[in-house]
Design a protein around this motif. Structure first.
Motif, PDB file in Angstrom:
ATOM      1  N   LYS A 122       9.977  12.550  14.968  1.00  8.79           N
ATOM      2  CA  LYS A 122      11.372  12.823  15.320  1.00  8.79           C
ATOM      3  C   LYS A 122      11.528  14.259  15.833  1.00  8.79           C
ATOM      4  O   LYS A 122      11.077  15.213  15.199  1.00  8.79           O
ATOM      5  CB  LYS A 122      12.280  12.610  14.116  1.00  8.79           C
ATOM      6  CG  LYS A 122      13.767  12.848  14.368  1.00  8.79           C
ATOM      7  CD  LYS A 122      14.377  11.741  15.205  1.00  8.79           C
ATOM      8  CE  LYS A 122      14.605  10.492  14.399  1.00  8.79           C
ATOM      9  NZ  LYS A 122      15.307   9.442  15.168  1.00  8.79           N
ATOM     10  N   ILE A 123      12.163  14.395  16.998  1.00 13.52           N
ATOM     11  CA  ILE A 123      12.413  15.697  17.616  1.00 13.52           C
ATOM     12  C   ILE A 123      13.915  15.846  17.828  1.00 13.52           C
ATOM     13  O   ILE A 123      14.618  14.888  18.132  1.00 13.52           O
ATOM     14  CB  ILE A 123      11.682  15.829  18.970  1.00 13.52           C
ATOM     15  CG1 ILE A 123      10.169  15.674  18.780  1.00 13.52           C
ATOM     16  CG2 ILE A 123      12.004  17.155  19.645  1.00 13.52           C
ATOM     17  CD1 ILE A 123       9.503  16.790  18.003  1.00 13.52           C
ATOM     18  N   ARG A 124      14.398  17.068  17.672  1.00  9.05           N
ATOM     19  CA  ARG A 124      15.818  17.369  17.854  1.00  9.05           C
ATOM     20  C   ARG A 124      15.980  18.377  18.993  1.00  9.05           C
ATOM     21  O   ARG A 124      15.408  19.469  18.950  1.00  9.05           O
ATOM     22  CB  ARG A 124      16.412  17.944  16.570  1.00  9.05           C
ATOM     23  CG  ARG A 124      17.917  18.189  16.619  1.00  9.05           C
ATOM     24  CD  ARG A 124      18.396  18.717  15.263  1.00  9.05           C
ATOM     25  NE  ARG A 124      19.840  18.760  15.190  1.00  9.05           N
ATOM     26  CZ  ARG A 124      20.587  19.791  15.599  1.00  9.05           C
ATOM     27  NH1 ARG A 124      19.999  20.849  16.124  1.00  9.05           N
ATOM     28  NH2 ARG A 124      21.899  19.750  15.487  1.00  9.05           N
ATOM     29  N   LYS A 125      16.753  18.002  20.014  1.00  8.32           N
ATOM     30  CA  LYS A 125      17.013  18.903  21.136  1.00  8.32           C
ATOM     31  C   LYS A 125      18.487  19.291  21.166  1.00  8.32           C
ATOM     32  O   LYS A 125      19.349  18.445  21.439  1.00  8.32           O
ATOM     33  CB  LYS A 125      16.643  18.244  22.466  1.00  8.32           C
ATOM     34  CG  LYS A 125      17.017  19.126  23.659  1.00  8.32           C
ATOM     35  CD  LYS A 125      16.673  18.501  24.983  1.00  8.32           C
ATOM     36  CE  LYS A 125      17.184  19.387  26.131  1.00  8.32           C
ATOM     37  NZ  LYS A 125      16.718  20.797  26.042  1.00  8.32           N
ATOM     38  N   PRO A 126      18.829  20.537  20.893  1.00 14.21           N
ATOM     39  CA  PRO A 126      20.228  20.957  21.002  1.00 14.21           C
ATOM     40  C   PRO A 126      20.748  20.797  22.428  1.00 14.21           C
ATOM     41  O   PRO A 126      20.036  21.079  23.392  1.00 14.21           O
ATOM     42  CB  PRO A 126      20.184  22.436  20.596  1.00 14.21           C
ATOM     43  CG  PRO A 126      18.934  22.572  19.778  1.00 14.21           C
ATOM     44  CD  PRO A 126      17.959  21.611  20.390  1.00 14.21           C
ATOM     45  N   VAL A 127      21.962  20.313  22.560  1.00 14.04           N
ATOM     46  CA  VAL A 127      22.645  20.231  23.857  1.00 14.04           C
ATOM     47  C   VAL A 127      23.771  21.250  23.763  1.00 14.04           C
ATOM     48  O   VAL A 127      24.855  20.949  23.255  1.00 14.04           O
ATOM     49  CB  VAL A 127      23.184  18.807  24.112  1.00 14.04           C
ATOM     50  CG1 VAL A 127      23.855  18.726  25.475  1.00 14.04           C
ATOM     51  CG2 VAL A 127      22.061  17.785  24.009  1.00 14.04           C
ATOM     52  N   ASP A 128      23.504  22.471  24.221  1.00 11.15           N
ATOM     53  CA  ASP A 128      24.346  23.578  23.775  1.00 11.15           C
ATOM     54  C   ASP A 128      24.854  24.515  24.859  1.00 11.15           C
ATOM     55  O   ASP A 128      25.294  25.620  24.556  1.00 11.15           O
ATOM     56  CB  ASP A 128      23.586  24.402  22.726  1.00 11.15           C
ATOM     57  CG  ASP A 128      22.228  24.875  23.231  1.00 11.15           C
ATOM     58  OD1 ASP A 128      21.916  24.625  24.400  1.00 11.15           O
ATOM     59  OD2 ASP A 128      21.492  25.491  22.444  1.00 11.15           O
ATOM     60  N   LYS A 129      24.830  24.126  26.097  1.00 11.37           N
ATOM     61  CA  LYS A 129      25.331  25.039  27.118  1.00 11.37           C
ATOM     62  C   LYS A 129      26.848  24.896  27.308  1.00 11.37           C
ATOM     63  O   LYS A 129      27.383  23.798  27.262  1.00 11.37           O
ATOM     64  CB  LYS A 129      24.628  24.793  28.460  1.00 11.37           C
ATOM     65  CG  LYS A 129      23.212  25.362  28.525  1.00 11.37           C
ATOM     66  CD  LYS A 129      22.679  25.343  29.931  1.00 11.37           C
ATOM     67  CE  LYS A 129      21.217  25.793  29.960  1.00 11.37           C
ATOM     68  NZ  LYS A 129      21.075  27.210  29.628  1.00 11.37           N
ATOM     69  N   ILE A 130      27.497  25.995  27.501  1.00  9.86           N
ATOM     70  CA  ILE A 130      28.920  26.162  27.851  1.00  9.86           C
ATOM     71  C   ILE A 130      29.846  25.867  26.664  1.00  9.86           C
ATOM     72  O   ILE A 130      30.437  26.785  26.102  1.00  9.86           O
ATOM     73  CB  ILE A 130      29.324  25.315  29.076  1.00  9.86           C
ATOM     74  CG1 ILE A 130      28.420  25.625  30.273  1.00  9.86           C
ATOM     75  CG2 ILE A 130      30.782  25.590  29.438  1.00  9.86           C
ATOM     76  CD1 ILE A 130      28.741  24.829  31.535  1.00  9.86           C
ATOM     77  N   VAL A 131      29.995  24.600  26.272  1.00 12.95           N
ATOM     78  CA  VAL A 131      30.988  24.241  25.252  1.00 12.95           C
ATOM     79  C   VAL A 131      30.700  24.937  23.923  1.00 12.95           C
ATOM     80  O   VAL A 131      31.610  25.375  23.223  1.00 12.95           O
ATOM     81  CB  VAL A 131      31.027  22.710  25.063  1.00 12.95           C
ATOM     82  CG1 VAL A 131      31.916  22.333  23.889  1.00 12.95           C
ATOM     83  CG2 VAL A 131      31.556  22.047  26.332  1.00 12.95           C
ATOM     84  N   THR A 132      29.425  25.062  23.573  1.00  8.99           N
ATOM     85  CA  THR A 132      29.075  25.566  22.248  1.00  8.99           C
ATOM     86  C   THR A 132      29.459  27.023  22.035  1.00  8.99           C
ATOM     87  O   THR A 132      29.544  27.486  20.905  1.00  8.99           O
ATOM     88  CB  THR A 132      27.561  25.391  22.010  1.00  8.99           C
ATOM     89  OG1 THR A 132      27.291  25.520  20.617  1.00  8.99           O
ATOM     90  CG2 THR A 132      26.759  26.446  22.755  1.00  8.99           C
ATOM     91  N   ASP A 133      29.716  27.780  23.112  1.00 15.96           N
ATOM     92  CA  ASP A 133      30.025  29.205  22.984  1.00 15.96           C
ATOM     93  C   ASP A 133      31.518  29.499  22.886  1.00 15.96           C
ATOM     94  O   ASP A 133      31.918  30.661  22.911  1.00 15.96           O
ATOM     95  CB  ASP A 133      29.464  29.970  24.197  1.00 15.96           C
ATOM     96  CG  ASP A 133      27.945  29.952  24.240  1.00 15.96           C
ATOM     97  OD1 ASP A 133      27.323  29.961  23.164  1.00 15.96           O
ATOM     98  OD2 ASP A 133      27.384  29.909  25.345  1.00 15.96           O
TER      99      ASP A 133
END
Length: 414
Positions: free
Chosen positions: A162-173
């Motif tokens: 199992k691998i976890r990839k953050p999807v974190d551009k723009i909205v997360t900031d």
């Protein structure tokens, strides 16, 4: 004011009052279809959620099992970044972000993290070679034998493939987000690389094929009508989301005998933060190897003005400082051995960085305004011969804004 002085202030309070209160839920949604293969595009939509649900910034992540068809190969380091060869972000049908060298740039950025931060990214596929072999099903990986192998075996028994990839551009900031009330939400599109771009095989063996299986989207929400209403008002009256826009402008081959190279960057930008050149072998076997191609000095001309930024040119003894200024402004405030070192930088972590910002803080809009694209930015690079050809990847990093009004996209600026 240092920490001690702040704590001695009469009004000092260690904990801050907060109105962010509501039931917290960790959600997991299964994709349909649940599998994707190399070369395909994966579309990730932000879920619509309920009217009173707020999306917690930084919680959106892609979960998957890494399936390898070959027992004689394993994935290279930092898999979560490797699988996004290209990243596009679209809002209301408009392209807010599109970088065809996303993995190359993001993996380099991670080289500037502290050792402690990198050690926390095991679940993202940033791990020792032996643990990556175990996750990949490579039969040369071992679970027992010494202390490190025992630890690898334990981690593998917990997480498996199992691998976890953050999807974190723009909205997360930008704080809490309210998908239900928005007319259009950002869509993330990942283009997966081919097997030979991210895999290493045992000597003489084929690399085989991989796929991402059991695809899931994980995110955290807080349910609170008042909070949701407050965030909705922000996007109704008008709000701008700032972010770094990264473009792979050009990839070219540098012949090993070249001693002078001229590169021209001629795209308009309202605030160009930096020009970053990353150098690699044409055939990569190490995802974290970035080559120093014997560059001695760089002369810069911007829109016809010579000796721009560096009045005497940029000499090689300043390359590390410029890269550090852009990728790791906090390096000066922490023990040096926790970050990228000079020896590692020139050995296998090199980047030629032209920082065009007025200051090295994280503010938006402090970059160079490029209007005259006929002249643009001209780099004269003086170098010595190398033992082999290298591949030069030129990235342009700019400040960008997503502007919202009436709960919908009104414009994009970069």
């Amino acid at each position: 004011m240092n920490t001690t002085e702040r704590e001695l202030q009469p009004g000092f309070r260690r904990s801050r009052m907060s109105s962010i209160k509501g039931p917290r839920t960790l959600n997991v949604v299964t994709f349909n279809p649940t599998t994707i293969s190399p070369g395909e595009d994966l579309y990730i939509d932000i879920p619509k959620l309920k009217p009173d649900s707020c999306l917690v910034p930084g919680s959106l992540a892609l979960l998957f099992n890494f399936k390898n068809s070959n027992t004689k190969s394993h994935f290279n380091n930092n898999l979560a970044k490797l699988i996004a060869k290209r990243l596009q972000i679209k809002v209301a049908g408009e392209t807010a972000y599109d970088c065809s060298g996303e993995s190359l740039y993001e993996i380099y950025k991670d080289l500037w993290l502290t050792n402690g931060d990198r050690n926390k990214m095991t679940e993202q596929g940033l791990a020792s070679e032996n643990l990556r072999k175990l996750i990949s099903g490579d039969d040369s990986g071992v679970k027992v034998g010494d202390d490190n192998k025992v630890a690898d075996g334990l981690i593998h028994s917990i997480y498996g493939s199992k691998i976890r990839k953050p999807v974190d551009k723009i909205v997360t900031d930008h704080g809490l987000y309210v998908p239900f009330h928005m007319n259009n939400n950002p869509m993330y599109i990942l283009t997966l690389p081919q097997s030979d771009e991210i895999m290493t095989a045992q000597g003489g063996e084929a690399k085989g094929k991989y796929k991402l299986d059991n695809l899931e989207l994980e995110y955290e929400t807080i349910e609170n009508d008042t909070l949701a209403g407050e965030v909705t008002r922000l996007y109704s009256t008008g709000r701008s989301l700032s972010y770094k826009h990264v473009t792979l402008m050009r990839t070219s081959n540098w012949d090993k005998d070249l001693t002078i190279v001229n590169e021209n960057i001629n795209i308009p930008r309202k605030s160009m933060s930096a020009i970053v050149l990353l150098f690699t072998n044409k055939a990569r076997t190490d995802s974290e190897e970035y080559i120093y191609p014997n560059i001695d000095k760089v002369n810069l001309t911007i829109e016809g003005v010579p000796n721009a930024v560096f009045s005497q040119g940029l000499p090689k003894n300043r390359f590390f400082d410029e890269a550090k200024r852009f990728f790791c402004p906090m390096c000066e405030k922490v023990m040096a051995d926790e970050f990228m070192t000079i020896s590692k930088f020139f050995n296998d972590g090199f980047a030629l960085v032209i920082d065009l910002r007025s200051t090295q803080d994280g503010t938006t809009g402090g970059g160079k305004k490029i209007i005259n694209t006929q002249s643009g930015v001209l780099m004269e690079i003086k170098k010595r011969a190398t033992t082999a050809d290298v591949q030069c990847n030129i990235f342009v990093v700019s400040d960008a804004l997503l502007n919202f009004a009436n709960r919908d996209l009104s414009s994009i600026q970069y």
